[in-house]
Write an enzyme that holds these catalytic residues in place. Structure first.
Site, PDB file in Angstrom:
ATOM      1  N   CYS A  57       1.934  -1.886  15.689  1.00 52.27           N
ATOM      2  CA  CYS A  57       1.886  -1.583  14.259  1.00 52.27           C
ATOM      3  C   CYS A  57       1.289  -2.770  13.503  1.00 52.27           C
ATOM      4  O   CYS A  57       1.744  -3.905  13.658  1.00 52.27           O
ATOM      5  CB  CYS A  57       3.303  -1.300  13.760  1.00 52.27           C
ATOM      6  SG  CYS A  57       3.395  -1.063  11.980  1.00 52.27           S
ATOM      7  N   CYS A  97      -0.431   6.035   9.884  1.00 53.44           N
ATOM      8  CA  CYS A  97       0.772   5.360  10.377  1.00 53.44           C
ATOM      9  C   CYS A  97       0.423   4.074  11.089  1.00 53.44           C
ATOM     10  O   CYS A  97      -0.406   4.057  11.987  1.00 53.44           O
ATOM     11  CB  CYS A  97       1.505   6.229  11.393  1.00 53.44           C
ATOM     12  SG  CYS A  97       1.958   7.822  10.780  1.00 53.44           S
ATOM     13  N   CYS A 126       6.828  -6.537   7.341  1.00 51.26           N
ATOM     14  CA  CYS A 126       7.959  -5.946   8.061  1.00 51.26           C
ATOM     15  C   CYS A 126       8.438  -6.954   9.091  1.00 51.26           C
ATOM     16  O   CYS A 126       7.637  -7.678   9.675  1.00 51.26           O
ATOM     17  CB  CYS A 126       7.515  -4.661   8.768  1.00 51.26           C
ATOM     18  SG  CYS A 126       8.865  -3.752   9.564  1.00 51.26           S
ATOM     19  N   CYS A 134       3.453   8.509   0.899  1.00 46.77           N
ATOM     20  CA  CYS A 134       4.010   7.613   1.908  1.00 46.77           C
ATOM     21  C   CYS A 134       4.122   6.242   1.249  1.00 46.77           C
ATOM     22  O   CYS A 134       3.119   5.674   0.811  1.00 46.77           O
ATOM     23  CB  CYS A 134       3.065   7.575   3.104  1.00 46.77           C
ATOM     24  SG  CYS A 134       3.537   6.366   4.355  1.00 46.77           S
ATOM     25  N   SER A 154      12.142   6.131  14.997  1.00 45.81           N
ATOM     26  CA  SER A 154      10.964   5.699  15.757  1.00 45.81           C
ATOM     27  C   SER A 154      11.411   5.349  17.161  1.00 45.81           C
ATOM     28  O   SER A 154      11.812   4.224  17.427  1.00 45.81           O
ATOM     29  CB  SER A 154      10.342   4.468  15.096  1.00 45.81           C
ATOM     30  OG  SER A 154       9.857   4.804  13.826  1.00 45.81           O
ATOM     31  N   ASN A 203      -2.711   5.231  16.261  1.00 45.22           N
ATOM     32  CA  ASN A 203      -3.826   4.822  15.406  1.00 45.22           C
ATOM     33  C   ASN A 203      -4.233   3.408  15.789  1.00 45.22           C
ATOM     34  O   ASN A 203      -3.371   2.571  16.028  1.00 45.22           O
ATOM     35  CB  ASN A 203      -3.403   4.869  13.935  1.00 45.22           C
ATOM     36  CG  ASN A 203      -3.138   6.284  13.481  1.00 45.22           C
ATOM     37  OD1 ASN A 203      -4.007   7.140  13.564  1.00 45.22           O
ATOM     38  ND2 ASN A 203      -1.915   6.546  13.035  1.00 45.22           N
ATOM     39  N   GLU A 251      10.638  -1.803   6.805  1.00 42.56           N
ATOM     40  CA  GLU A 251      11.750  -1.074   7.402  1.00 42.56           C
ATOM     41  C   GLU A 251      12.756  -0.841   6.263  1.00 42.56           C
ATOM     42  O   GLU A 251      13.494  -1.762   5.869  1.00 42.56           O
ATOM     43  CB  GLU A 251      12.337  -1.910   8.547  1.00 42.56           C
ATOM     44  CG  GLU A 251      13.686  -1.460   9.057  1.00 42.56           C
ATOM     45  CD  GLU A 251      13.699  -0.063   9.681  1.00 42.56           C
ATOM     46  OE1 GLU A 251      12.690   0.368  10.286  1.00 42.56           O
ATOM     47  OE2 GLU A 251      14.732   0.606   9.543  1.00 42.56           O
ATOM     48  N   CYS A 286       7.012  -4.414  15.782  1.00 37.27           N
ATOM     49  CA  CYS A 286       6.537  -3.488  16.819  1.00 37.27           C
ATOM     50  C   CYS A 286       5.072  -3.846  17.119  1.00 37.27           C
ATOM     51  O   CYS A 286       4.253  -3.909  16.201  1.00 37.27           O
ATOM     52  CB  CYS A 286       6.662  -2.042  16.352  1.00 37.27           C
ATOM     53  SG  CYS A 286       8.369  -1.608  15.930  1.00 37.27           S
ATOM     54  N   SER A 302      12.234   6.722   7.578  1.00 30.59           N
ATOM     55  CA  SER A 302      11.934   6.420   8.973  1.00 30.59           C
ATOM     56  C   SER A 302      12.494   5.048   9.323  1.00 30.59           C
ATOM     57  O   SER A 302      12.387   4.109   8.537  1.00 30.59           O
ATOM     58  CB  SER A 302      10.412   6.435   9.157  1.00 30.59           C
ATOM     59  OG  SER A 302      10.070   6.134  10.491  1.00 30.59           O
ATOM     60  N   GLU A 362       0.830  -1.199   0.000  1.00 29.09           N
ATOM     61  CA  GLU A 362       0.000   0.000   0.000  1.00 29.09           C
ATOM     62  C   GLU A 362       0.864   1.248   0.000  1.00 29.09           C
ATOM     63  O   GLU A 362       1.972   1.247   0.529  1.00 29.09           O
ATOM     64  CB  GLU A 362      -0.880   0.018   1.260  1.00 29.09           C
ATOM     65  CG  GLU A 362      -1.716  -1.231   1.388  1.00 29.09           C
ATOM     66  CD  GLU A 362      -2.657  -1.212   2.580  1.00 29.09           C
ATOM     67  OE1 GLU A 362      -3.652  -1.931   2.528  1.00 29.09           O
ATOM     68  OE2 GLU A 362      -2.407  -0.493   3.565  1.00 29.09           O
TER      69      GLU A 362
HETATM   70  N1  SAH Z   1       9.753   0.835   9.752  1.00 31.13           N
HETATM   71  C1  SAH Z   1       9.746   2.286   9.833  1.00 31.13           C
HETATM   72  C2  SAH Z   1       8.501   2.898   9.214  1.00 31.13           C
HETATM   73  C3  SAH Z   1       7.279   2.636  10.019  1.00 31.13           C
HETATM   74  S1  SAH Z   1       5.826   3.615   9.777  1.00 31.13           S
HETATM   75  C4  SAH Z   1       9.846   2.704  11.280  1.00 31.13           C
HETATM   76  O1  SAH Z   1       9.553   1.897  12.160  1.00 31.13           O
HETATM   77  O2  SAH Z   1      10.226   3.832  11.546  1.00 31.13           O
HETATM   78  C5  SAH Z   1       6.162   5.222  10.359  1.00 31.13           C
HETATM   79  C6  SAH Z   1       5.888   5.503  11.825  1.00 31.13           C
HETATM   80  O3  SAH Z   1       4.579   5.112  12.265  1.00 31.13           O
HETATM   81  C7  SAH Z   1       6.876   4.799  12.757  1.00 31.13           C
HETATM   82  O4  SAH Z   1       7.350   5.712  13.687  1.00 31.13           O
HETATM   83  C8  SAH Z   1       6.004   3.776  13.417  1.00 31.13           C
HETATM   84  O5  SAH Z   1       6.510   3.350  14.649  1.00 31.13           O
HETATM   85  C9  SAH Z   1       4.701   4.536  13.538  1.00 31.13           C
HETATM   86  N2  SAH Z   1       3.551   3.689  13.831  1.00 31.13           N
HETATM   87  C10 SAH Z   1       3.431   2.353  13.673  1.00 31.13           C
HETATM   88  N3  SAH Z   1       2.221   1.928  14.092  1.00 31.13           N
HETATM   89  C11 SAH Z   1       1.568   3.013  14.528  1.00 31.13           C
HETATM   90  C12 SAH Z   1       0.273   3.218  15.074  1.00 31.13           C
HETATM   91  N4  SAH Z   1      -0.576   2.211  15.237  1.00 31.13           N
HETATM   92  N5  SAH Z   1      -0.082   4.466  15.413  1.00 31.13           N
HETATM   93  C13 SAH Z   1       0.783   5.503  15.236  1.00 31.13           C
HETATM   94  N6  SAH Z   1       2.007   5.370  14.725  1.00 31.13           N
HETATM   95  C14 SAH Z   1       2.408   4.145  14.380  1.00 31.13           C
END
Ligand code: SAH
Length: 401
Positions: A162, A393, A155, A148, A271, A350, A215, A159, A248, A135
């Site tokens: 996420c 996000c 991934c 984005c 992050s 989110n 990532e 986390c 990121s 996406e």
């Molecule tokens: N792998 C990268 C990109 C991830 S998406 C990274 O981890 O940085 C971009 C951002 O959204 C990251 O900071 C991630 O931690 C955050 N993110 C992930 N899930 C989320 C959620 N449910 N609500 C808000 N931010 C979130």
């Protein structure tokens, strides 16, 4: 382009794909489990955007055509955003089909688009050559347009808050698959499919954020290749400014140092999500490999080498990481490295399927921001576009589309 695209639905309507097409093959990871090596699968077909200009010339000649055809193809793809081979009238029909088949195969098939924010945010779901789904999300603001993009299918960083992390890693995306998301977004914009924008504002993608699925620094070569294609001047690339690009990362320290040494003036976003190892070990499992202090040190080195102010992402999760003392500790740790090198970007959490966590209360969020600002740390809460279409996000998980 060989895109004979199945017509995407109008941005305001959404259609679904049959479940059988949603072939993501990764297994769900156990809590805290990290995956670095992408499972090997069939490689995506080679595409012009995988190659630098010299390699393109070699590839065209290897197909038995004149070298200058490479430049013509690049102009069609990167500069003119051509969607159909018929438009490539400077390529004789007899060779056009061969060149398009070998160097401009269709890599991303749009299967669904969904709009939010009155048509100013558009989430696109694409099917890749092997059926995998990814996406990307296009967001139009008065004076800029941000895409984005995803860099991996799924991934491996796991986390727990996420949605993408919960799917595990299916595979790395190729350079051209990453670039193609930007090209498709540029075409959407040009077709007038994205609402909003200020009168007279240029209709082009100005910002690219690697904040979709994956990532990027765990798929380093493909991601950096994509960044080069996006920033190389047209017609070799899309000619965008590196200053408009943000990568990121969860904090892969050696890759951050390597990226700094590339000499590309892009923005790094870390992050962090917690200023203490005990909590970050849980929220960002890579912390068990590189700690909070090691990640912040790497971010600071990135600033020192590139002069680019780093962004610290901090998803605010109610009663998990949103306490005042954690804001204070974060401010203290950032200031201990220096002033003016960093900016904090709290993100209201989110919702994701099956997660027990929710966003912090507004008052708690305000207090968190106030404490950071009181320590002189520039802080702005991220505007969460697209949360009602699972496009914000951490909500991208096309496997469940
Ligand atoms: N792998 C990268 C990109 C991830 S998406 C990274 O981890 O940085 C971009 C951002 O959204 C990251 O900071 C991630 O931690 C955050 N993110 C992930 N899930 C989320 C959620 N449910 N609500 C808000 N931010 C979130």
């Amino acid at each position: 382009m060989s895109d004979v695209e199945p017509t995407t639905t109008s941005p305001s309507v959404s259609t679904s794909v049959p479940a059988a097409m949603t072939t993501q093959s990764s297994a769900r990871p156990k809590p805290g489990e990290l995956t670095f090596a992408a499972p090997r699968g069939g490689k995506p077909p080679q595409h012009l955007a995988d190659l630098d200009p010299a390699e393109r010339k070699t590839a065209v000649e290897a197909l038995g055509h004149k070298g200058f055809r490479a430049k013509q193809l690049s102009t069609h793809y990167f500069e003119r955003l051509v969607e159909s081979p018929q438009e490539m009238s400077d390529l004789p029909k007899a060779i056009r089909d061969d060149l398009v088949a070998k160097l401009l195969p269709q890599l991303l098939t749009p299967i669904r688009t969904q709009a939010a924010d009155n048509g100013r945010t558009i989430k696109s779901v694409y099917r890749l050559h092997d059926g995998a789904l990814v996406e990307s999300v296009l967001m139009r603001y008065p004076k800029r347009v941000t895409i984005c993009i995803s860099s991996q299918v799924g991934c491996g960083m796991n986390c727990p808050f996420c949605a993408t992390g919960q799917e595990g890693l299916t595979r790395n995306m190729s350079t051209a698959e990453i670039v193609e998301q930007v090209v498709q977004a540029a075409r959407l914009l040009r077709r007038g499919d994205v609402a909003g924008g200020a009168e007279g504002a240029p209709l082009r993608v100005s910002n690219v954020v690697f904040m979709g699925m994956g990532e990027a620094l765990a798929n380093y070569n493909a991601a950096v290749g994509a960044i080069r294609r996006i920033t190389d001047p047209a017609p070799d690339g899309l000619g965008m400014s590196a200053r408009g690009i943000t990568v990121s990362t969860v904090g892969l320290v050696p890759a951050i140092d390597k990226l700094a040494a590339e000499g590309i003036p892009l923005t790094l976003a870390l992050s962090l999500h917690a200023p203490d190892d005990k909590l970050r070990d849980e929220l960002v499992p890579i912390n068990t490999r590189w700690s909070v202090d090691e990640a912040i040190d790497a971010a600071y080195r990135y600033f020192q080498v590139t002069g680019r102010r780093v962004s610290i992402e901090y998803a605010l999760i109610r009663d998990m990481n949103d306490q005042g003392w954690r804001a204070d500790l974060l401010g203290t740790k950032l200031n201990a490295r220096g002033r003016g090198w960093v900016h904090v970007n709290p993100i209201p959490l989110n919702p994701t399927p099956g997660s027990r966590w929710t966003a912090s209360d507004r008052g708690v969020e305000r207090e968190f921001v106030r404490r950071l600002r009181a320590r002189g740390v520039p802080t702005t809460v991220r505007d969460t576009r697209g949360s009602d279409i699972d496009g914000a996000c951490g909500q991208l998980a096309a496997a469940t589309a």
